[in-house]
Design a protein around this motif. Structure first.
Motif, mmCIF file in Angstrom:
data_model
loop_
_atom_site.group_PDB
_atom_site.id
_atom_site.type_symbol
_atom_site.label_atom_id
_atom_site.label_comp_id
_atom_site.label_asym_id
_atom_site.label_seq_id
_atom_site.Cartn_x
_atom_site.Cartn_y
_atom_site.Cartn_z
ATOM 1 N N VAL A 192 57.915 17.314 13.829
ATOM 2 C CA VAL A 192 58.588 16.556 12.778
ATOM 3 C C VAL A 192 59.063 15.200 13.292
ATOM 4 O O VAL A 192 59.708 15.107 14.336
ATOM 5 N N THR A 193 58.749 14.139 12.524
ATOM 6 C CA THR A 193 59.220 12.780 12.790
ATOM 7 C C THR A 193 60.045 12.301 11.602
ATOM 8 O O THR A 193 59.631 12.453 10.449
ATOM 9 N N LEU A 194 61.213 11.714 11.888
ATOM 10 C CA LEU A 194 62.087 11.198 10.845
ATOM 11 C C LEU A 194 62.219 9.685 10.989
ATOM 12 O O LEU A 194 62.367 9.172 12.099
ATOM 13 N N HIS A 195 62.154 8.989 9.858
ATOM 14 C CA HIS A 195 62.378 7.545 9.824
ATOM 15 C C HIS A 195 63.528 7.242 8.883
ATOM 16 O O HIS A 195 63.497 7.634 7.713
ATOM 17 N N ASP A 196 64.546 6.526 9.390
ATOM 18 C CA ASP A 196 65.662 6.091 8.555
ATOM 19 C C ASP A 196 65.398 4.689 8.011
ATOM 20 O O ASP A 196 64.776 3.856 8.676
ATOM 21 N N TYR A 197 65.923 4.436 6.813
ATOM 22 C CA TYR A 197 65.815 3.131 6.164
ATOM 23 C C TYR A 197 67.232 2.699 5.798
ATOM 24 O O TYR A 197 67.799 3.159 4.805
#
Length: 232
Positions: A192-197
């Motif tokens: 799992v990879t998470l990207h915050d904006y």
């Protein structure tokens, strides 16, 4: 070429419509676009059309068909937003996952042996994309501003394929506390990879309408395209 076409349920006891956009020539793979609470509306169909232009077979199942087939709502119209919340409350998510699995099956049948299927979803669809990563045989999964994923973390042991989640930090439907639980709960999951904006709200990557943030939507969509190119 794009149009709705019927797909059989897993049990074979009913059929529901799926919007299908086909590329010119042989598809690279298939991508299933999972709707928001607004149905398979013009924005979702445009996302399918864009994937088809990029060389993929793209499919968007009408997941609300058991409640009201072919519902199309606009997030920018307050009355329709409230109607969408009502549909969300009636929607059986477990049956929705079965319909997504049936759509995966239909996509694989069209692709032929060895064809891979990715899934990308938005809002409710982002949640369902995560659930699909835990419960279906798809090959890669992307969720945009998925709701309630903190309550699904107990299923993550079943994830065996790559997953990417796009998380706007000012999401009005996913609190900072829930976001923290997602980061903490998923930090050790190698799939799992998470990207915050930063500072962005729910719906920032909507294809059309007031919610869209053009710069962030393009960034997230580039990451998604690269992710699928690597894993499909």
């Amino acid at each position: 070429m794009a149009a709705f076409a019927p797909v059989s349920t897993l049990e074979g006891d009913a059929r529901f419509d799926v919007y299908i956009a086909r590329p010119e020539g042989t598809p690279k793979a298939a991508i299933i676009v999972i709707q928001e609470i607004f149905g398979v509306n013009e924005g979702i169909r445009r996302k399918c059309d864009n994937w088809a232009k990029a060389g993929y077979l793209a499919l968007a199942p009408d997941l609300f068909w058991r409640i009201e087939p072919h519902i199309e709502l606009d997030a920018d119209v307050p009355e329709q937003l409230q109607q969408a919340f009502g549909l969300f409350g009636q929607f059986d998510q477990d049956l929705g996952i079965q319909d997504i699995e049936a759509t995966i099956k239909a996509a694989r049948a069209e692709l032929g042996d060895g064809g891979k299927v990715g899934l990308t979803g938005y809002c409710l669809g982002g949640r369902l994309a995560f659930m699909s990563a835990c419960r279906t045989d798809g090959d890669a999964f992307v969720g945009y501003y998925g709701v309630g994923i903190d309550g699904l973390l107990g299923e993550q042991h079943a994830i065996g394929k790559p997953v990417m989640l796009h998380i706007p930090t000012a999401d009005g439907f996913v609190s900072a506390e829930v976001q923290q639980k997602m980061h903490e709960g998923l930090k050790d999951n190698r799939h799992v990879t998470l990207h915050d904006y930063e500072g962005l709200d729910h719906g920032f990557a909507a294809e059309m309408g007031n919610r869209r943030n053009e710069e962030a939507a393009q960034l997230a969509d580039r990451r998604t395209a690269d992710f699928f190119a690597a894993h499909l």
